[in-house]
Motif scaffolding. Structure first.
Motif, short mmCIF file in Angstrom:
data_model
loop_
_atom_site.label_atom_id
_atom_site.label_comp_id
_atom_site.label_asym_id
_atom_site.label_seq_id
_atom_site.Cartn_x
_atom_site.Cartn_y
_atom_site.Cartn_z
N PRO A 1 0.80 -1.24 0.00
CA PRO A 1 0.00 0.00 0.00
C PRO A 1 0.83 1.28 0.00
CG PRO A 1 -0.69 -1.50 1.76
CD PRO A 1 0.59 -2.01 1.23
N TYR A 2 2.13 1.15 0.31
CA TYR A 2 2.96 2.35 0.48
C TYR A 2 3.95 2.57 -0.67
CZ TYR A 2 1.13 1.79 5.17
OH TYR A 2 0.29 1.64 6.24
N GLN A 3 4.00 1.67 -1.63
CA GLN A 3 4.94 1.85 -2.73
C GLN A 3 4.61 3.13 -3.51
OE1 GLN A 3 4.77 -2.25 -4.38
NE2 GLN A 3 7.01 -2.15 -4.28
N SER A 4 5.64 3.87 -3.83
CA SER A 4 5.55 5.18 -4.50
C SER A 4 5.02 6.28 -3.58
CB SER A 4 4.70 5.12 -5.77
OG SER A 4 5.24 4.17 -6.68
N ARG A 5 4.82 5.98 -2.30
CA ARG A 5 4.38 6.99 -1.32
C ARG A 5 5.58 7.80 -0.85
NH1 ARG A 5 0.49 6.72 2.96
NH2 ARG A 5 -0.71 5.34 1.60
N SER A 6 5.39 9.08 -0.66
CA SER A 6 6.45 9.94 -0.12
C SER A 6 6.52 9.76 1.39
CB SER A 6 6.18 11.41 -0.45
OG SER A 6 6.26 11.63 -1.84
N VAL A 7 7.75 9.65 1.90
CA VAL A 7 7.97 9.52 3.34
C VAL A 7 9.12 10.43 3.75
CG1 VAL A 7 7.10 7.15 3.49
CG2 VAL A 7 9.53 7.55 3.04
N ARG A 8 9.10 10.79 5.02
CA ARG A 8 10.24 11.51 5.62
C ARG A 8 10.66 10.74 6.86
NH1 ARG A 8 10.13 16.92 9.21
NH2 ARG A 8 8.99 15.40 10.45
N TRP A 9 11.82 10.11 6.78
CA TRP A 9 12.34 9.31 7.88
C TRP A 9 13.75 9.79 8.21
CZ3 TRP A 9 11.03 4.02 5.19
CH2 TRP A 9 9.64 3.77 5.28
N GLY A 10 14.18 9.48 9.42
CA GLY A 10 15.53 9.83 9.82
C GLY A 10 16.01 9.01 10.98
N GLY A 11 17.28 9.16 11.29
CA GLY A 11 17.89 8.43 12.39
C GLY A 11 19.39 8.54 12.31
N TYR B 1 14.03 12.47 2.73
CA TYR B 1 12.69 12.55 2.14
C TYR B 1 12.76 11.87 0.78
CZ TYR B 1 8.52 14.45 -0.09
OH TYR B 1 7.32 14.59 -0.75
N GLY B 2 11.81 10.95 0.53
CA GLY B 2 11.83 10.27 -0.75
C GLY B 2 10.63 9.37 -0.91
#
Length: 194
Positions: free
Chosen positions: A50-60, A119-120
């Motif tokens: 369900p999340y493929q091609s969805r934009s996300v902002r993650w970090g660590g 972000y990607g």
């Protein structure tokens, strides 16, 4: 004398705020703003479709950097992000992901334990071992990313200077001018004792 001390502290506080504002203006908008619907690494790991091609902002924090012929893959141990997009320091991890970045990234600069926000778009899942344990990573094609400055801690004979990335302004704490065994500086997520 107390008026002078108060004015001096006020001036240093204003200078600190101006420097932080200048630093914040260099953060890409995609890094400093949370996407409207930002699934967690855990959600994507458990069911990526369900999340493929969805934009996300993650970090660590960076765990490893792998330079390929025309791109770099960075393995990141996920952390909660603060209001600017910077990872919060914590012993808790929410999983790992791989960021695919176009071009060469110097592993001496993007070193282990440095903080990174990406972000990607969600591309796929990659299974790789961590030790002998097979681990499933979401692979993110990075559109924007930000390597955060390292913390600097200085101490002088006349007081504690705290972990600003600029490394020079004093933090007096809630109990100034009274001495306390433990003083805390929450602005950058570190605690210092003396």
């Amino acid at each position: 004398m107390s008026l002078f001390n108060h004015s001096g502290r006020l001036s240093l506080s204003l200078l600190s705020l101006l420097l932080l504002a200048g630093c914040a203006s260099n953060i890409p908008r995609q890094i400093s703003e949370t996407p409207a619907d930002n699934p967690s690494v855990k959600q994507v790991r458990s069911n990526i479709e369900p999340y493929q091609s969805r934009s996300v902002r993650w970090g660590g924090t960076i765990a490893a950097v792998e330079n390929k012929e025309n791109e770099t893959w960075i393995e990141v141990v996920t952390a909660d992000l603060g209001s600017t997009g910077r990872p919060r320091q914590s012993d808790k991890s929410y999983g790992r992901f791989l960021a695919r970045i176009s071009g060469f990234v110097d592993p001496q600069i993007y070193a282990e334990d440095r903080e990174l926000t990406v972000y990607g778009t969600v591309e796929s899942r990659i299974v790789r071992p961590i030790g002998e344990h097979p681990y499933t990573y979401p692979l993110i094609k990075a559109e924007s990313y930000h390597l955060w400055p390292e913390y600097v801690a200085n101490q002088h004979n006349y007081g504690g200077y705290y972990g600003s990335p600029y490394g020079f302004y004093p933090h007096y704490g809630f109990y100034y001018p009274y001495h306390s065994r433990a003083r805390f500086h929450y602005g950058f997520g570190h605690r210092y004792y003396w």
